[in-house]
Structures are given as C-alpha cells and as structure tokens.
Design a protein around this motif. Sequence first.
Motif, PDB file in Angstrom:
ATOM      1  N   VAL A   8       0.866  -1.190   0.000  1.00  0.00           N
ATOM      2  CA  VAL A   8       0.000   0.000   0.000  1.00  0.00           C
ATOM      3  C   VAL A   8       0.898   1.235   0.000  1.00  0.00           C
ATOM      4  O   VAL A   8       1.771   1.376   0.855  1.00  0.00           O
ATOM      5  N   GLY A   9       0.639   2.127  -0.982  1.00  0.00           N
ATOM      6  CA  GLY A   9       1.548   3.254  -1.236  1.00  0.00           C
ATOM      7  C   GLY A   9       2.518   2.857  -2.340  1.00  0.00           C
ATOM      8  O   GLY A   9       3.638   3.357  -2.422  1.00  0.00           O
ATOM      9  N   LYS A  11       2.930   3.405  -5.415  1.00  0.00           N
ATOM     10  CA  LYS A  11       3.490   4.338  -6.411  1.00  0.00           C
ATOM     11  C   LYS A  11       4.512   5.287  -5.793  1.00  0.00           C
ATOM     12  O   LYS A  11       5.149   6.072  -6.494  1.00  0.00           O
ATOM     13  N   GLY A  12       4.647   5.259  -4.471  1.00  0.00           N
ATOM     14  CA  GLY A  12       5.553   6.188  -3.784  1.00  0.00           C
ATOM     15  C   GLY A  12       7.002   5.714  -3.847  1.00  0.00           C
ATOM     16  O   GLY A  12       7.305   4.661  -4.418  1.00  0.00           O
ATOM     17  N   ARG A  13       7.888   6.526  -3.245  1.00  0.00           N
ATOM     18  CA  ARG A  13       9.325   6.187  -3.272  1.00  0.00           C
ATOM     19  C   ARG A  13       9.580   4.837  -2.623  1.00  0.00           C
ATOM     20  O   ARG A  13      10.258   3.971  -3.194  1.00  0.00           O
ATOM     21  N   MET A  14       9.024   4.618  -1.429  1.00  0.00           N
ATOM     22  CA  MET A  14       9.242   3.340  -0.744  1.00  0.00           C
ATOM     23  C   MET A  14       8.508   2.210  -1.466  1.00  0.00           C
ATOM     24  O   MET A  14       9.030   1.107  -1.622  1.00  0.00           O
ATOM     25  N   ASP A  34      -2.594   1.961  -4.306  1.00  0.00           N
ATOM     26  CA  ASP A  34      -2.265   3.351  -4.009  1.00  0.00           C
ATOM     27  C   ASP A  34      -3.568   4.138  -3.875  1.00  0.00           C
ATOM     28  O   ASP A  34      -4.663   3.557  -3.927  1.00  0.00           O
ATOM     29  N   SER A  53       2.619   4.774   3.221  1.00  0.00           N
ATOM     30  CA  SER A  53       1.834   5.726   2.422  1.00  0.00           C
ATOM     31  C   SER A  53       1.736   7.065   3.138  1.00  0.00           C
ATOM     32  O   SER A  53       2.670   7.871   3.068  1.00  0.00           O
ATOM     33  N   PHE A  54       0.623   7.300   3.832  1.00  0.00           N
ATOM     34  CA  PHE A  54       0.410   8.593   4.499  1.00  0.00           C
ATOM     35  C   PHE A  54      -0.292   8.302   5.814  1.00  0.00           C
ATOM     36  O   PHE A  54      -1.092   7.366   5.882  1.00  0.00           O
ATOM     37  N   ALA A  57      -3.860   7.216   6.152  1.00  0.00           N
ATOM     38  CA  ALA A  57      -4.269   5.968   5.483  1.00  0.00           C
ATOM     39  C   ALA A  57      -4.066   4.747   6.371  1.00  0.00           C
ATOM     40  O   ALA A  57      -4.665   3.689   6.138  1.00  0.00           O
ATOM     41  N   THR A  76       4.769   3.721   7.583  1.00  0.00           N
ATOM     42  CA  THR A  76       4.400   5.141   7.579  1.00  0.00           C
ATOM     43  C   THR A  76       4.710   5.774   8.938  1.00  0.00           C
ATOM     44  O   THR A  76       4.575   5.108   9.971  1.00  0.00           O
ATOM     45  N   ALA A  99       7.253   0.303  12.950  1.00  0.00           N
ATOM     46  CA  ALA A  99       8.623   0.747  13.250  1.00  0.00           C
ATOM     47  C   ALA A  99       8.900   2.051  12.520  1.00  0.00           C
ATOM     48  O   ALA A  99       8.578   2.176  11.342  1.00  0.00           O
ATOM     49  N   PHE A 102      13.153   0.848   9.405  1.00  0.00           N
ATOM     50  CA  PHE A 102      13.331  -0.588   9.189  1.00  0.00           C
ATOM     51  C   PHE A 102      14.775  -0.976   8.880  1.00  0.00           C
ATOM     52  O   PHE A 102      15.047  -2.127   8.584  1.00  0.00           O
ATOM     53  N   LYS A 136      10.163  15.630   2.579  1.00  0.00           N
ATOM     54  CA  LYS A 136       9.611  14.966   3.775  1.00  0.00           C
ATOM     55  C   LYS A 136       8.551  15.858   4.417  1.00  0.00           C
ATOM     56  O   LYS A 136       8.755  17.062   4.575  1.00  0.00           O
ATOM     57  N   ARG A 213      17.021   4.043  -0.004  1.00  0.00           N
ATOM     58  CA  ARG A 213      15.777   3.564   0.635  1.00  0.00           C
ATOM     59  C   ARG A 213      15.675   2.047   0.588  1.00  0.00           C
ATOM     60  O   ARG A 213      14.818   1.470   1.239  1.00  0.00           O
TER      61      ARG A 213
HETATM   62  P1  NAD Z   1       5.838   9.104  -0.995  1.00  0.00           P
HETATM   63  O1  NAD Z   1       5.118  10.399  -0.843  1.00  0.00           O
HETATM   64  O2  NAD Z   1       6.888   8.966  -2.038  1.00  0.00           O
HETATM   65  O3  NAD Z   1       4.788   7.925  -1.272  1.00  0.00           O
HETATM   66  C1  NAD Z   1       3.582   7.781  -0.575  1.00  0.00           C
HETATM   67  C2  NAD Z   1       2.601   7.033  -1.474  1.00  0.00           C
HETATM   68  O4  NAD Z   1       1.431   6.750  -0.704  1.00  0.00           O
HETATM   69  C3  NAD Z   1       2.163   7.858  -2.695  1.00  0.00           C
HETATM   70  O5  NAD Z   1       2.222   7.079  -3.883  1.00  0.00           O
HETATM   71  C4  NAD Z   1       0.707   8.230  -2.357  1.00  0.00           C
HETATM   72  O6  NAD Z   1      -0.101   8.363  -3.508  1.00  0.00           O
HETATM   73  C5  NAD Z   1       0.295   7.032  -1.518  1.00  0.00           C
HETATM   74  N1  NAD Z   1      -0.868   7.318  -0.673  1.00  0.00           N
HETATM   75  C6  NAD Z   1      -1.205   8.460  -0.025  1.00  0.00           C
HETATM   76  N2  NAD Z   1      -2.378   8.315   0.595  1.00  0.00           N
HETATM   77  C7  NAD Z   1      -2.792   7.041   0.349  1.00  0.00           C
HETATM   78  C8  NAD Z   1      -3.948   6.312   0.711  1.00  0.00           C
HETATM   79  N3  NAD Z   1      -4.914   6.860   1.460  1.00  0.00           N
HETATM   80  N4  NAD Z   1      -4.062   5.015   0.297  1.00  0.00           N
HETATM   81  C9  NAD Z   1      -3.095   4.451  -0.472  1.00  0.00           C
HETATM   82  N5  NAD Z   1      -1.981   5.116  -0.870  1.00  0.00           N
HETATM   83  C10 NAD Z   1      -1.836   6.400  -0.460  1.00  0.00           C
HETATM   84  O7  NAD Z   1       6.423   8.782   0.454  1.00  0.00           O
HETATM   85  P2  NAD Z   1       7.592   7.744   0.847  1.00  0.00           P
HETATM   86  O8  NAD Z   1       8.911   8.448   0.848  1.00  0.00           O
HETATM   87  O9  NAD Z   1       7.424   6.479   0.089  1.00  0.00           O
HETATM   88  O10 NAD Z   1       7.231   7.539   2.398  1.00  0.00           O
HETATM   89  C11 NAD Z   1       5.957   7.046   2.786  1.00  0.00           C
HETATM   90  C12 NAD Z   1       5.890   7.004   4.315  1.00  0.00           C
HETATM   91  O11 NAD Z   1       6.864   6.092   4.811  1.00  0.00           O
HETATM   92  C13 NAD Z   1       6.177   8.340   5.007  1.00  0.00           C
HETATM   93  O12 NAD Z   1       5.360   8.436   6.156  1.00  0.00           O
HETATM   94  C14 NAD Z   1       7.650   8.217   5.419  1.00  0.00           C
HETATM   95  O13 NAD Z   1       7.987   9.026   6.544  1.00  0.00           O
HETATM   96  C15 NAD Z   1       7.686   6.744   5.783  1.00  0.00           C
HETATM   97  N6  NAD Z   1       9.020   6.130   5.731  1.00  0.00           N
HETATM   98  C16 NAD Z   1       9.295   5.243   6.723  1.00  0.00           C
HETATM   99  C17 NAD Z   1      10.479   4.538   6.709  1.00  0.00           C
HETATM  100  C18 NAD Z   1      10.701   3.485   7.769  1.00  0.00           C
HETATM  101  O14 NAD Z   1      11.759   2.827   7.752  1.00  0.00           O
HETATM  102  N7  NAD Z   1       9.736   3.268   8.660  1.00  0.00           N
HETATM  103  C19 NAD Z   1      11.410   4.758   5.681  1.00  0.00           C
HETATM  104  C20 NAD Z   1      11.097   5.668   4.677  1.00  0.00           C
HETATM  105  C21 NAD Z   1       9.887   6.343   4.707  1.00  0.00           C
END
Ligand code: NAD
Length: 245
Positions: A8-9, A11-14, A34, A53-54, A57, A76, A99, A102, A136, A213
């Motif tokens: 879930v998420g 399309k995002g970076r992670m 997503d 994701s966010f 969510a 998240t 966590a 990770f 961020k 990442r």
């Molecule tokens: P990002 O903005 O690149 O990606 C987030 C993705 O989530 C996007 O594709 C967005 O469209 C999607 N999204 C948003 N709302 C959504 C919903 N309601 N349902 C489904 N998808 C939804 O962000 P990122 O850099 O990938 O980071 C995502 C989260 O992970 C952030 O909170 C970040 O702080 C966290 N993060 C945690 C770690 C860890 O090790 N715990 C590491 C990196 C990032």
Amino acid sequence: MNPKLAIVGAKGRMGQHLCRLAESEGWGVGAALDQGDDIKAGLSGIDAVIEFSFHTATVPLAQCAADLGLPVVIGTTGHCADDLLAIRECAKKIPVVLAPNFSVGVNTLFWLTKKTAEILGSDFDLEIIEMHHNLKKDAPSGTAKRLAEILCDVRHLQYQKDVMHGREGLVGERQKTEIGMHALRGGDVVGEHTVVYAIGGERVELTHKASSRETFARGALRAAKWLLDKQPGLYDMQNVLGLTT
Ligand code: NAD
C-alpha cells in the motif's frame, strides 16, 4: 509457492523499492495499491500487507487487515496519539510490526543509544540532530522521536515536557533535563540521525547515515516474513531482529 504480498503506497518512493525487491526476498506481489484504489478488494487472496503511504491511510488499512486476519507491516510515520491507539486495538486481532525505521543499522543505533546513555550517566547533555530530503512532510522524523523516547526512558524524562524542538531567542541556559531536537531539511538526503552526548571536556556522537531507501524496503520485507507465523500483537523492528526479549 511464494506468499503473496499487498503493498500500500505502491506508487511512492518506498512502494516502488518494495515492488522491485519483493520477488528477490521470496514474495509474490499480489496487489500494488495506491490512493484511489479499493483497498479491501485489493487485499483478497493476500498473505501479508506492507504499508508505506500517508499517516491518515494507516488506521483504515489496519482495520481492514484486522477484519481479514492479515498481518501488517506499518512503515508510515507521523501518526497522532489516537492513530497509535487505533493501531494498538487492531494488533489485538492481528500481528503488526510498527517501526519508525526498518534499517538494521538504525535499529543498532537504537540499541547503542540506550547503552551509551546508561554508561555515561545523567551529567551529559543530550541533543538529537536529523536531516532528510526536502520532500519529507513530518518533523521531527519518526526515528528521531524514537531516539528521544529511548533517552527519556533511560533518564526518566517526559517527551512532551523535556524535548526542546530547536532554540530561538532568549531561551536561557540549557536545562540539565533538556533533550535538544533539531530537524534539517534539504536536497535528496535519505535519512541521517546523530545523537550527541556532551559534557565539559568531551563529547560522544553516534551517527547513522542511510544512502538508499533499499535498506528500509529490505527490512520491511524481512519483517513481513517474520510476521507470518506470529500471534496477534504489536511488534517493532527490535523484536524482528531479536534485539529485545
Ligand atoms: P511518498 O510520498 O513517495 O509515497 C507515498 C505514497 O502513498 C504515494 O504514492 C501516495 O499516492 C500514496 N498514498 C497516499 N495516501 C494514500 C492512501 N490513502 N491510500 C493508499 N496510498 C496512499 O512517500 P515515501 O517516501 O514512500 O514515504 C511514505 C511514508 O513512509 C512516510 O510516512 C515516510 O515518513 C515513511 N518512511 C518510513 C520509513 C521506515 O523505515 N519506517 C522509511 C522511509 C519512509
């Protein structure tokens, strides 16, 4: 056959790293979900879920997974106290790993932060510095908050009262009970955290720098595997790595 993962998420970076690495870590990607997708429908036929994701969510996703009895890895960050309570409720029905970071290296930093604070004692001044990329959204980072919580536990301090976020103006002399917290943002920095222990005559600094990442994605995939045979409960990466009892 490999167990099936929902991301879930996606399309995002992670999410993109997770989709790319899942197969090499022994998973099949059963659903890449997503914003705008029907999450509940997407989770049918899935063995485990990873969510990056966010913060808004996370709770609906965890409740959905709890209804379906699916283990969830939550990456998240930026959740409020009510979100954390709701996640805890879901973890009564399903196993959840939550966590703030990770990476194996950062989890070693957590362990070292506690040990160093215990060894140095209460006379050292404590400061935390974190730096992340300019996209961020939350500050300080979830990892920096966890570092502060670890220091608060060792020193018997309270996060809300004793953590000082930045300093400006005539703030007076530093209090012995203060933990300074400083969030830097810029460029494409993946994640850097430093814990400073300072006293007259010397200073200890513990630093972790993430340069990709991928390290978080691999850790999350490892956590999902670990969860497959676990009882309901709220776990963290220290549990996954066997760093706690
Ligand atoms: P990002 O903005 O690149 O990606 C987030 C993705 O989530 C996007 O594709 C967005 O469209 C999607 N999204 C948003 N709302 C959504 C919903 N309601 N349902 C489904 N998808 C939804 O962000 P990122 O850099 O990938 O980071 C995502 C989260 O992970 C952030 O909170 C970040 O702080 C966290 N993060 C945690 C770690 C860890 O090790 N715990 C590491 C990196 C990032």
